[in-house]
Design an enzyme around this catalytic site. Structure first.
Site, PDB file in Angstrom:
ATOM      1  N   GLY A  11      10.774 -12.252  14.751  1.00  0.00           N
ATOM      2  CA  GLY A  11      12.169 -12.654  14.861  1.00  0.00           C
ATOM      3  C   GLY A  11      12.479 -13.203  16.241  1.00  0.00           C
ATOM      4  N   ARG A  72       6.633 -16.000  10.242  1.00  0.00           N
ATOM      5  CA  ARG A  72       5.917 -14.807   9.788  1.00  0.00           C
ATOM      6  C   ARG A  72       4.539 -15.240   9.304  1.00  0.00           C
ATOM      7  NH1 ARG A  72       9.219 -10.773  11.774  1.00  0.00           N
ATOM      8  NH2 ARG A  72      11.392 -11.210  11.228  1.00  0.00           N
ATOM      9  N   GLY A 102       7.815  -8.586  18.959  1.00  0.00           N
ATOM     10  CA  GLY A 102       8.000  -7.164  18.734  1.00  0.00           C
ATOM     11  C   GLY A 102       6.709  -6.455  18.377  1.00  0.00           C
ATOM     12  N   ASP A 103       6.818  -5.318  17.686  1.00  0.00           N
ATOM     13  CA  ASP A 103       5.629  -4.503  17.425  1.00  0.00           C
ATOM     14  C   ASP A 103       4.609  -5.203  16.539  1.00  0.00           C
ATOM     15  OD1 ASP A 103       7.210  -4.366  15.180  1.00  0.00           O
ATOM     16  OD2 ASP A 103       7.007  -2.213  14.893  1.00  0.00           O
ATOM     17  N   SER A 105       4.062  -8.398  16.373  1.00  0.00           N
ATOM     18  CA  SER A 105       3.432  -9.405  17.228  1.00  0.00           C
ATOM     19  C   SER A 105       2.403  -8.763  18.153  1.00  0.00           C
ATOM     20  CB  SER A 105       4.492 -10.125  18.061  1.00  0.00           C
ATOM     21  OG  SER A 105       5.476 -10.700  17.228  1.00  0.00           O
ATOM     22  N   THR A 125      12.640  -8.725  21.358  1.00  0.00           N
ATOM     23  CA  THR A 125      13.236  -8.349  20.085  1.00  0.00           C
ATOM     24  C   THR A 125      14.620  -7.788  20.348  1.00  0.00           C
ATOM     25  OG1 THR A 125      13.161  -6.744  18.274  1.00  0.00           O
ATOM     26  CG2 THR A 125      11.926  -6.191  20.247  1.00  0.00           C
ATOM     27  N   ASP A 127      16.257  -5.674  18.697  1.00  0.00           N
ATOM     28  CA  ASP A 127      16.435  -4.289  18.239  1.00  0.00           C
ATOM     29  C   ASP A 127      16.209  -3.239  19.327  1.00  0.00           C
ATOM     30  OD1 ASP A 127      17.090  -5.055  15.686  1.00  0.00           O
ATOM     31  OD2 ASP A 127      15.057  -4.887  14.906  1.00  0.00           O
ATOM     32  N   ASP A 129      13.477  -1.766  20.045  1.00  0.00           N
ATOM     33  CA  ASP A 129      12.756  -0.694  19.351  1.00  0.00           C
ATOM     34  C   ASP A 129      11.316  -0.512  19.816  1.00  0.00           C
ATOM     35  OD1 ASP A 129      11.856  -3.107  18.382  1.00  0.00           O
ATOM     36  OD2 ASP A 129      11.931  -2.543  16.272  1.00  0.00           O
ATOM     37  N   ARG A 154      39.304  -6.295  16.232  1.00  0.00           N
ATOM     38  CA  ARG A 154      40.403  -5.390  16.562  1.00  0.00           C
ATOM     39  C   ARG A 154      41.765  -6.085  16.466  1.00  0.00           C
ATOM     40  NH1 ARG A 154      39.582  -0.405  17.964  1.00  0.00           N
ATOM     41  NH2 ARG A 154      37.583   0.280  18.839  1.00  0.00           N
ATOM     42  N   GLY A 170      19.494  -3.524  12.940  1.00  0.00           N
ATOM     43  CA  GLY A 170      18.864  -2.282  13.371  1.00  0.00           C
ATOM     44  C   GLY A 170      18.312  -1.545  12.176  1.00  0.00           C
ATOM     45  N   ARG A 171      17.139  -1.980  11.712  1.00  0.00           N
ATOM     46  CA  ARG A 171      16.547  -1.367  10.518  1.00  0.00           C
ATOM     47  C   ARG A 171      16.065   0.050  10.798  1.00  0.00           C
ATOM     48  NH1 ARG A 171      12.829  -4.778   9.822  1.00  0.00           N
ATOM     49  NH2 ARG A 171      11.046  -3.564  10.557  1.00  0.00           N
ATOM     50  N   ARG A 211      47.908  10.567  13.918  1.00  0.00           N
ATOM     51  CA  ARG A 211      48.523  10.446  15.243  1.00  0.00           C
ATOM     52  C   ARG A 211      48.984   9.020  15.548  1.00  0.00           C
ATOM     53  NH1 ARG A 211      44.895   8.565  19.164  1.00  0.00           N
ATOM     54  NH2 ARG A 211      42.686   8.601  18.603  1.00  0.00           N
ATOM     55  N   HIS A 215      44.592   1.068  13.456  1.00  0.00           N
ATOM     56  CA  HIS A 215      43.351   0.539  12.879  1.00  0.00           C
ATOM     57  C   HIS A 215      42.179   1.412  13.317  1.00  0.00           C
ATOM     58  CE1 HIS A 215      43.149  -1.122  16.977  1.00  0.00           C
ATOM     59  NE2 HIS A 215      41.850  -0.999  16.806  1.00  0.00           N
ATOM     60  N   ARG A 243      38.015  -3.292   5.141  1.00  0.00           N
ATOM     61  CA  ARG A 243      37.331  -4.582   5.096  1.00  0.00           C
ATOM     62  C   ARG A 243      35.951  -4.430   5.726  1.00  0.00           C
ATOM     63  NH1 ARG A 243      40.815  -5.165   2.130  1.00  0.00           N
ATOM     64  NH2 ARG A 243      42.376  -6.831   1.933  1.00  0.00           N
ATOM     65  N   GLN A 251      23.596 -12.393  15.435  1.00  0.00           N
ATOM     66  CA  GLN A 251      23.192 -11.568  16.580  1.00  0.00           C
ATOM     67  C   GLN A 251      21.930 -12.086  17.255  1.00  0.00           C
ATOM     68  OE1 GLN A 251      23.804  -7.126  15.204  1.00  0.00           O
ATOM     69  NE2 GLN A 251      23.744  -8.496  13.447  1.00  0.00           N
TER      70      GLN A 251
END
Length: 319
Positions: A11, A72, A102-103, A105, A125, A127, A129, A154, A170-171, A211, A215, A243, A251
């Site tokens: 990725g 890939r 990442g891992d 690779s 990566t 993530d 991770d 917001r 974030g798997r 209180r 939102h 929603r 991202q």
């Protein structure tokens, strides 16, 4: 060592181009020839390798994605293809390679090293991770992208007095959700490392409503559950209008932050130094603001430590 190659794999992550730039320019500074492998391990097997010079990486440090492209490649898991890839590099006189990814690779880099090609991994990566490094290239930018989405959400959440569930990437690692959630003041943060209780999430929402809160924002890492699934559970249990926003691949893109550009430049430059020293099967990283290197297998096989203290702080501050 006279010739090295560089590739990006898996990725894409903001800051990869800054890393490629640093590899090329640091190598040329030391008198090395540099080759770019296009489209990761798939391009390597297809001999999609081209020489690079100073102009090859001009005006790329601020660009997201990867100028070398990525893909890939399940075929590279086969031993015959690993032998083929090493021969392709050797036939060009390329003795070492820097793999940015990442891992998965890094496992590919280790397989090249087992075939006699010196290989160094640079963690790229979003993530975050990869064990043995505090930060990976692209993580900071991805967090800021998610934070920007939270800030914008917001505004409309307040206007319509709604609960919003925002799903981030974030798997297996919840670092993006945790960092963006803390920085964005999310009411609840759901991460793969911590089992969540939907009733607790709903109770926090009810207390907020009692209180006078207008939102609420719930941040969900994709490895926990679908944002739509969580949103539906909240709606059924509380009756609050809910929603769902799935940020998805947005991202991965965008201009890399200054942190990611500096990190990428430092890590990539260190990777070149390691190849010049004749080292192999190493991964570079940053620990306590110092550039370090460790054996690749140790880096990818060790468990990633979750920042439970930061997670607990986010819960305290969101009461």
């Amino acid at each position: 060592m006279k010739k090295i190659a560089v590739m990006t794999s898996g990725g894409d992550a903001p800051g990869m181009n800054a890393a490629v730039r640093a590899v090329v320019r640091k190598s040329i500074y030391h008198g090395l020839e540099v080759y770019g492998v296009h489209r990761g391990f798939l391009g390597l097997l297809n001999d999609d390798i081209k020489p690079m010079n100073l102009s090859s990486v001009a005006d790329v440090i601020q660009r997201g994605g990867t100028v070398l492209r990525s893909a890939r490649c399940e075929e590279f898991k086969e031993k015959d293809n690993q032998v083929k890839a090493a021969k392709i590099l050797r036939d060009k006189g390329i003795e070492g390679i820097i793999v940015i990814g990442g891992d998965g690779s890094f496992r590919g880099a280790e397989r090249l090293a087992s075939q006699g090609i010196k290989a160094i991994g640079v963690p790229g990566t979003i993530d975050n991770d990869i064990p043995y490094t505090d930060y990976t290239i692209g993580f900071d930018t991805a967090v800021n992208t998610a934070l920007d989405a939270i800030n914008k959400t917001r505004d409309t959440a307040t206007s319509h007095e709604r609960t919003f569930v925002i799903e981030v990437m974030g798997r297996d690692c919840g670092d993006i959700a945790l960092a963006a959630g803390l920085a964005g003041g999310a009411e609840s943060i759901l991460v793969p490392e911590i089992e969540y209780d939907i009733e607790e999430v709903c109770q926090r929402l009810r207390k907020g409503a009692q209180r006078g809160k207008l939102h609420s924002i719930i941040l969900v890492a994709e490895g926990v559950a679908s944002g739509f699934e969580v949103g539906e559970q909240i709606k059924q249990k509380t009756g609050f209008e809910t929603r769902v926003i799935v940020l998805g691949h947005i991202q991965r893109g965008g201009t890399p932050s200054s942190f990611d550009r500096v990190l990428a430049s430092k890590l990539a430059a260190k990777a070149v130094d390691l190849l010049i020293e004749g080292q192999s099967s190493k991964m570079v990283g940053i620990k306590e603001n110092k550039i370090v290197n460790v054996d690749i297998l140790n880096a990818i096989d060790a468990p990633k430590k979750f920042d439970k203290e930061m997670y607990d702080l986010a819960k305290v501050l969101s009461i």
